[in-house]
Each structure stands twice: as C-alpha cells, then as structure tokens.
Motif scaffolding. Structure first.
Motif, mmCIF file in Angstrom:
data_model
loop_
_atom_site.group_PDB
_atom_site.id
_atom_site.type_symbol
_atom_site.label_atom_id
_atom_site.label_comp_id
_atom_site.label_asym_id
_atom_site.label_seq_id
_atom_site.Cartn_x
_atom_site.Cartn_y
_atom_site.Cartn_z
ATOM 1 N N LEU A 28 0.937 -0.618 -0.247
ATOM 2 C CA LEU A 28 0.409 -0.092 0.207
ATOM 3 C C LEU A 28 0.784 0.959 0.509
ATOM 4 N N VAL A 29 0.899 2.337 -0.871
ATOM 5 C CA VAL A 29 1.232 3.077 -1.067
ATOM 6 C C VAL A 29 0.100 4.610 -0.868
ATOM 7 N N ALA A 30 0.798 5.705 0.024
ATOM 8 C CA ALA A 30 -0.193 6.731 -0.009
ATOM 9 C C ALA A 30 0.419 7.820 -0.849
ATOM 10 N N ALA A 41 -3.427 0.696 -3.938
ATOM 11 C CA ALA A 41 -2.778 -0.565 -3.996
ATOM 12 C C ALA A 41 -2.577 -1.314 -6.275
ATOM 13 N N ASP A 42 -2.765 -1.294 -6.387
ATOM 14 C CA ASP A 42 -2.625 -2.735 -7.648
ATOM 15 C C ASP A 42 -4.158 -2.772 -8.005
ATOM 16 N N ALA A 43 -4.694 -2.238 -8.823
ATOM 17 C CA ALA A 43 -6.280 -2.291 -8.760
ATOM 18 C C ALA A 43 -6.614 -3.990 -9.506
ATOM 19 N N ALA A 48 -4.013 -7.371 -2.648
ATOM 20 C CA ALA A 48 -3.661 -5.825 -1.933
ATOM 21 C C ALA A 48 -4.820 -4.838 -2.102
ATOM 22 N N VAL A 49 -5.838 -5.348 -2.621
ATOM 23 C CA VAL A 49 -6.894 -3.884 -2.668
ATOM 24 C C VAL A 49 -7.633 -4.424 -0.719
ATOM 25 N N ASP A 105 -13.764 -7.643 -17.321
ATOM 26 C CA ASP A 105 -13.917 -9.157 -16.530
ATOM 27 C C ASP A 105 -12.220 -8.924 -15.480
ATOM 28 N N ASN A 106 -11.153 -8.609 -15.936
ATOM 29 C CA ASN A 106 -9.802 -8.364 -15.401
ATOM 30 C C ASN A 106 -10.154 -7.625 -14.301
ATOM 31 N N VAL A 107 -11.225 -6.662 -13.770
ATOM 32 C CA VAL A 107 -10.945 -5.971 -13.091
ATOM 33 C C VAL A 107 -11.798 -6.538 -11.603
ATOM 34 N N PRO A 108 -10.992 -6.391 -10.398
ATOM 35 C CA PRO A 108 -11.689 -7.897 -9.441
ATOM 36 C C PRO A 108 -13.053 -7.038 -9.035
ATOM 37 N N LYS A 109 -13.854 -7.929 -8.339
ATOM 38 C CA LYS A 109 -14.782 -7.604 -7.731
ATOM 39 C C LYS A 109 -14.569 -7.153 -7.023
ATOM 40 N N ILE A 110 -13.476 -7.327 -5.783
ATOM 41 C CA ILE A 110 -13.534 -6.884 -4.827
ATOM 42 C C ILE A 110 -12.827 -5.017 -4.624
#
Ligand code: TXA
Ligand code: MG
Length: 341
Positions: A28-30, A41-43, A48-49, A105-110
């Motif tokens: 995590l990077v602010a 975080a890496d989307a 990570a999300v 679809d590559n974008v995770p539901k989280i």
C-alpha cells in the motif's frame, strides 16, 4: 514499517520508482493527487485491494476509484466506452472527474465493491501520474483516511491515520483542490451525478448538456444505493457539526447568537467561517472564494476536532461552482443538522 518519502519541493522519479515497486509487490502506497491524498494499491491485485479495505476499516461494498495515467488504460478497464466518455476524458483528463462505466472481467469484484461497473479517473498530479506509469498498473485508491474521517489534504493527515499500517507515504505537500473528484455515472441516460466534487457540475453540463443529480447529493435518504459510498456516514468529526445556511449577513448574525448561547451554557465552540473572526474556543478562516473554502474544508474539520470543542458551527456557502461539493461534505459532516438563518 512505513517509509515516508518527502517530495514537497521537487518530484523525484527515482523515489517514485521505489513506491512503484511497492505497488507491483501488492503493497500500500499513499500518494497526493490534485483533489485529496489517495491510499493506493494495484487495482487488479485482489489481495492488495483487500488490504485497502482493512486498513481503512471500509465496508467491502463501497467501491474504489481506479486511477490511470494513459488514455488507453480506459479501454483496458471498461467493457464499452461510449462517445460521451471520450469527450469528457478529452476535456477534463487529467483532472478531478471520475466516470463510472461497465467493467471488464479483469477488474476484480473486490475493487468495484461487487458491482459490474468500475469508476475510473486520470488524476492531474505529477506524482500520481508518474506513480501509475512507473508501476505499470492501474491503481485503486480511495481517499487516504480512516473510514468516517475527513479526507486528507496534507501528508500529515495520512501519517495521523496510517503511520505504521502501510508501507509507504509520499508527501507532496498540500493538495490543490481539497475536495474529492466529481463522480459521474455514464451507464444512465442522461448521465447521473453521484458525487459533486472538484470539477463543477456547470463545467460538465457545458460540454455534454443536462445531467441528472442523484437525490443523495443534496439530501440524506438513499433508496437505491448506486454509489454505495452514499449510504455511509462520512467526514464525521467527534464534535457535533452544525451548518448555518441562508443569506450571508444573516448567517453571520446567527453564528454570533448561537456562540453566545453556547458560551453561557459552558459548551466549547469551534467556528469555521468565511472571513470574519469570532471569539470562539477555536476558529478557522475558510477563506472567501468557493475554491478557498474547498481547499481548507477538511483541514478545518480535522483541526477543530483536535482542539477538543464540543460543537462546530460552520458557515454554509452558495451551491455554485465548488460550493456544491463543499455543501455536500459539510451537510454530511453535520449529519444533516442544519440551521436556517
Ligand atoms: O478525488 C478522489 O476521487 C479521491 C482521490 C484519491 O482520487 N478518491 C476518492 O475515493 O475520493 P473514495 O473511495 O473516497 O470515493 C470513491 C467514491 C465513493 O463514493 C464510491 O461509492 C464511488 O466513488 N464509486 C466508486 N466506484 C463506483 C461504482 N462502480 N459505481 C458507483 N460509484 C462508485
Ligand atoms: Mg473517501
């Protein structure tokens, strides 16, 4: 351990590379954006999300905004990109506009809080853009505050909330705008304003014509939670915030009257107002233009809250330009406790 990277005076791309490596490793990077600081975080990395939600204490049905640095990334995240989206992107990106589109679809539901849509924006801040570019990933980033606290406009606010809990904080000094991006849902016709923000509604309408305003933007009842963020209490300081709205002169009179009454009862009062000074226990001058008020708003809430006052009296401003975003945040912070002057 948290590494704090100071880039207040100069953007250092070597240091950005260190932060970018953290992103690629799922850490995590602010980082600063032109609106508020984000907790990134890496989307596309589920684990990570998930850590963003844990660190913030954010309910997992409240979706995140995905930050990009190149226009082609829009097509890598959205299933279809209507002409309207391209027109808006051409006009306002990089900038404080977030658009909601059907997700690939590559974008995770989280990342999208379980929704089939994804919110995307290209921030107008050199550090944010270079971080996204250097990491080679789209970066999911909500505002870098503990859930329920005002959004951070200084790295110090991020340090207060996350020091020791995340790997890296990039200090880019004070942000330029001070309220979060405008969120526009492009899956409806006409598009729907889900959250007023750093890009005024008037400017969007000048380009694409009338847009719908979601009822939650001005009031508190939300039936169908389109932007699930709307149903959660936001920007809630420990003190009770009261917004005084109406004609400017009458508002100022009302603040004086309320201040006297509270003082008599031994209640500690903080005041945030445009210009005039008040003999209160704590006072923050919000400035005179809508832009100044937007920039000072969240810092004022944090400062007044830290001062330990019981009540915060906040002067309402006109709902034009950035004033719409300001009043949306203020009324939420007040839990809709509004006094008409
Ligand atoms: O300026 C900003 O937008 C900052 C900086 C860091 O970019 N970010 C930010 O993120 O304010 P956050 O998580 O605090 O607010 C995101 C808002 C929430 O109200 C959320 O519900 C909405 O965007 N949102 C995200 N994805 C959505 C989606 N797929 N559909 C509808 N609303 C969405
Ligand atoms: Mg937020």
């Amino acid at each position: 351990m948290t590494i704090v990277i100071n880039m207040r005076d100069r953007v250092d791309n070597k240091k950005i590379k260190i932060a970018a490596k953290f992103i690629r490793e799922g850490k995590l990077v602010a980082f600063p954006t032109e609106t508020v600081y984000g907790l990134g975080a890496d989307a596309l990395n589920e684990k990570a999300v998930r850590r963003i939600f844990e660190a913030k204490g954010r309910p997992t049905d409240n979706p995140l905004i995905v930050h990009i640095a190149r226009f082609k990334q829009l097509y890598e995240l959205a299933r279809n990109v209507p002409r309207e989206a391209e027109i808006l992107a051409e006009h306002f990106w990089p900038g404080p506009l977030t658009i909601v589109l059907p997700k690939k679809d590559n974008v995770p539901k989280i990342t999208t809080g379980g929704l089939n849509t994804v919110a995307i924006r290209m921030p107008a801040h050199e550090i944010a853009l270079n971080l996204v570019k250097a990491s080679g990933r789209p970066i999911a980033a909500p505002s870098a505050n503990i859930s329920g606290k005002p959004s951070p406009t200084l790295a110090e606010h991020v340090v207060d909330d996350f020091y020791g809990k995340i790997e890296c904080i990039i200090d880019g000094g004070e942000v330029k705008i001070g309220v979060e991006s405008t969120v526009l849902d492009l899956t409806t016709k006409p598009p729907t304003l889900l959250r007023p923000g750093g890009l005024p509604l008037e400017e969007i309408e000048r380009i694409i014509g009338k847009i719908k305003i979601h009822p939650a933007v001005k009031g508190k009842t939300v039936d169908i939670a389109k932007a699930p963020g709307m149903k959660y209490k936001h920007y809630a300081p420990n003190a009770q915030v009261i917004v005084i709205e109406g004609d400017r002169e009458k508002v100022k009179e009302k603040i004086k009257t309320l201040l006297k009454e509270y003082k008599k009862r031994g209640i500690k009062v903080g005041i945030m107002a445009t210009g005039d000074f008040y003999e209160a226990d704590a006072y923050v001058n919000l400035g005179n233009s809508e832009e100044e008020v937007a920039k000072n708003l969240f810092r004022a809430l944090r400062e007044l809250d830290k001062s330990g006052v019981d009540v915060i009296l906040a002067e309402g401003i006109e709902e034009k330009g950035l004033g719409l975003a300001v009043m949306n945040r203020l009324r939420k912070a007040a839990g809709y406790k509004i006094v008409r002057a």
